[in-house]
Enzyme design. Structure first.
Site, PDB file in Angstrom:
ATOM      1  N   HIS A 146      -5.660  -7.011  -0.198  1.00  0.00           N
ATOM      2  CA  HIS A 146      -4.393  -7.288  -0.172  1.00  0.00           C
ATOM      3  C   HIS A 146      -3.786  -8.323  -1.026  1.00  0.00           C
ATOM      4  O   HIS A 146      -2.671  -8.098  -1.460  1.00  0.00           O
ATOM      5  CB  HIS A 146      -4.111  -8.112   1.423  1.00  0.00           C
ATOM      6  CG  HIS A 146      -4.468  -7.263   2.556  1.00  0.00           C
ATOM      7  ND1 HIS A 146      -3.679  -5.941   2.941  1.00  0.00           N
ATOM      8  CD2 HIS A 146      -5.430  -7.353   3.552  1.00  0.00           C
ATOM      9  CE1 HIS A 146      -4.363  -5.456   3.975  1.00  0.00           C
ATOM     10  NE2 HIS A 146      -5.304  -6.194   4.438  1.00  0.00           N
ATOM     11  N   ASP A 158      -0.457   1.946   0.994  1.00  0.00           N
ATOM     12  CA  ASP A 158      -1.670   2.249   1.696  1.00  0.00           C
ATOM     13  C   ASP A 158      -3.084   2.116   0.874  1.00  0.00           C
ATOM     14  O   ASP A 158      -2.812   2.601  -0.480  1.00  0.00           O
ATOM     15  CB  ASP A 158      -1.462   3.676   2.377  1.00  0.00           C
ATOM     16  CG  ASP A 158      -2.670   3.917   3.445  1.00  0.00           C
ATOM     17  OD1 ASP A 158      -3.395   2.983   4.047  1.00  0.00           O
ATOM     18  OD2 ASP A 158      -2.888   5.003   3.640  1.00  0.00           O
ATOM     19  N   LEU A 205      18.589  -5.083  -7.912  1.00  0.00           N
ATOM     20  CA  LEU A 205      17.823  -4.586  -6.899  1.00  0.00           C
ATOM     21  C   LEU A 205      17.955  -5.353  -5.533  1.00  0.00           C
ATOM     22  O   LEU A 205      17.734  -6.615  -5.534  1.00  0.00           O
ATOM     23  CB  LEU A 205      16.174  -4.423  -7.573  1.00  0.00           C
ATOM     24  CG  LEU A 205      15.150  -3.911  -6.500  1.00  0.00           C
ATOM     25  CD1 LEU A 205      15.262  -2.530  -6.388  1.00  0.00           C
ATOM     26  CD2 LEU A 205      13.659  -4.263  -7.162  1.00  0.00           C
TER      27      LEU A 205
END
Length: 577
Positions: free
Chosen positions: A372, A355, A464
């Site tokens: 962004h 956020d 991962l």
């Protein structure tokens, strides 16, 4: 297509001749595309076949065959930047990759699979068999689709046909296995899953002895029926350009004719590969040629010109070296080292609500989309930090179902950024398996294509697992799960009165996503915003004030370190101290 380079012209002629001699059906299909595209397709087919031949050459022991395949891949890796090769098939492939801007790194796992296959294959069930077949075929078919795309005729698959496309390729693979059954058995290979063989007791032993029996006959009938079902994907070409559609429809017809020949062969199937009659192929191909010619006559194409000496066209992306080792992430610019956390204390799964991108941009007088873009850099940093400490699962709330309500310009900017990031593939050389969680219906098809590509080409990685939640909503996920359960119950496959938590978990859209141990949200807000409600039921919550673009791996390390100091009870009474 090969300009004035005699060696390159000879290389392409060799690829064409091998295609025609060794796979007449494939050659006939390539003849249905414009002449300017055929050399690239011949080169791709010849390269895939050359690798298979090296892996299947039973005159050499398995270790030597594996070494030969590895040497071929290593040579290609070395030759791609140069644009040339002393091997004619690789010469044509390297030229095709550079000319059409193909990313052959997407073939890495498919090529490595050929090397693994030299040790033999055994499949317990259809799921293992499908994964093997799709991992091999999808990347090569993806290169063909890219050639069409570069020519200005994108073979865009509708989002509701993606599974049909992969099932169609399952049919291609099964038809090939049935056709080559005699050759495989002669080499001691039986490339069918035990799940299918067990349905016909005795068939595996009879096939090993190359004995035609009622069990083998029943098995073959069962398998040809499955293959026919898989290649009969009529919805696949709906809305597709008529040129590629004709190729796919003709391919399906040729596959059905091949399956008819398999069925008709009987005991001869175990002695030699069956082939359809020439008149059968002619009956399929003659009208297909007429339809294809008409379709392409109405289609302007963009065809790259031959590359001459001195041209500055950039080389195709390098093929990653054929090794199981991956690069380590770059160190943090400050030089700070990751904390040493015992594996038993690490959270297995960290989920992040990223956020603050818009607010970060507004504080700097920038348009929101710049926030962004900066947030994408923070994603790379946090992924590096997760690799540094050995985290197994990291899930990022990338674009929610509610984000569609934002300004259309911002939505377009976010989707464009996602497309660029996935295309650039910043984690290509790292041990990162990429997954996507969310709905496909509203996303641009080319973004969905590249997301699926990254999933396929990283599926075998064991480091991962990075899950990107794109067009994801928690309530939507639960609604879809309830619908799946209702469908099973309506079909009589599940008793509604006996549905439990395990049943619900198995029907989640991403059923193998583990529960979240740590949910971290940046930006100062303290809510979970419809994110992974099922998986976060017992998650530890961690809220930080910093905006996401200002985040780096050290913030992840601090969040994980704070988690290790929590006492987790999952509703149980704490142990006495």
């Amino acid at each position: 297509m090969s300009g004035d380079d005699p060696a390159l012209r000879a290389a392409y002629r060799l690829c064409r001749r091998r295609t025609k001699d060794e796979d007449p059906a494939e050659y006939a299909l390539i003849q249905l595309v414009p002449a300017a595209l055929r050399p690239a397709l011949h080169a791709l087919w010849a390269a895939a076949n050359a690798l298979d031949d090296l892996g299947d050459d039973r005159t050499a022991p398995a270790a030597e065959r594996a070494a030969r395949v590895g040497a071929w891949i290593t040579a290609l890796h070395r030759e791609l930047p140069t644009g040339s090769s002393p091997d004619p098939v690789r010469h044509a492939l390297v030229d095709t990759a550079n000319r059409w801007r193909l990313d052959l790194s997407e073939l890495r796992d498919a090529m490595a699979q050929v090397q693994d296959d030299t040790r033999g294959r055994h499949f317990a069930d259809w799921a293992e068999w499908r994964a093997w077949g799709r991992d091999n075929l999808l990347p090569w078919f993806g290169q063909v689709r890219t050639v069409f795309d570069r020519a200005g005729v994108p073979v865009a698959l509708r989002l509701d046909t993606r599974e049909a496309y992969e099932e169609f390729l399952d049919g291609v693979r099964l038809t090939d296995i049935l056709t080559d059954l005699s050759a495989d058995l002669a080499q001691g290979d039986l490339l069918l899953p035990a799940e299918a063989l067990d349905l016909h007791p005795g068939s595996a032993a009879d096939l090993a002895r190359r004995r035609w029996s009622p069990a083998v006959a029943a098995l073959v009938t069962h398998l040809t029926g499955l293959a026919r079902q898989w290649v009969a994907q009529e919805s696949l070409t709906r809305g597709m350009h008529p040129g590629p559609a004709t190729v796919l429809e003709t391919m399906a017809a040729l596959l059905r004719a091949q399956l008819d020949a398999v069925d008709a062969a009987g005991p001869a199937l175990l002695r030699s590969p069956p082939r359809p009659a020439l008149r059968t192929r002619a009956r399929i191909l003659a009208p297909a040629r007429a339809r294809a010619a008409l379709a392409w006559s109405l289609t302007p194409l963009t065809v790259p010109s031959p590359q001459h000496q001195g041209d500055q066209r950039p080389p195709a992306p390098a093929l990653p070296a054929p090794t199981d080792t991956f690069l380590r992430p770059p160190p943090h610019p400050s030089g700070e080292r990751p904390p040493v956390i015992p594996p038993g204390d690490l959270p297995a799964h960290v989920a992040v609500i990223m956020d603050g991108n818009g607010r970060w941009a507004q504080q700097r007088g920038l348009p929101r989309h710049e926030g962004h873009r900066a947030g994408a850099d923070a994603v790379r940093e946090v992924v590096h930090g997760a690799l540094d400490i050995g985290l197994r699962h990291l899930t990022l709330y990338t674009f929610s179902t509610e984000n569609w309500h934002r300004d259309p310009e911002e939505v377009d900017a976010i989707l464009d950024l996602l497309r660029r990031e996935m295309t650039e593939n910043p984690f290509r050389d790292l041990d990162v398996r990429l997954r996507w969680h969310g709905r496909a219906g509203r996303l641009p098809p080319d973004l969905v294509d590249v997301l699926h590509l990254r999933e396929r080409t990283t599926r075998a990685r064991t480091g991962l697992t990075l899950t990107m939640c794109i067009d994801y909503g928690g309530r939507d996920e639960l609604t879809r799960t309830a619908a799946a359960l209702a469908g099973r119950a309506r079909a009589g496959r599940l008793d509604p009165g006996l549905i439990d938590e395990d049943d619900f978990a198995r029907h989640l859209p991403l059923a193998d996503l583990p529960d979240v141990d740590l949910l971290w949200r940046t930006g100062g807000e303290q809510r979970v915003s419809n994110f992974l409600p099922w998986h976060t039921a017992y998650a530890e919550l961690h809220f930080t004030p910093g905006l996401w673009p200002d985040t780096d791996r050290r913030d992840l390390w601090q969040a994980v370190t704070a988690y290790t100091h929590r006492q987790r009870h999952h509703g149980a009474t704490p142990a006495a101290t």
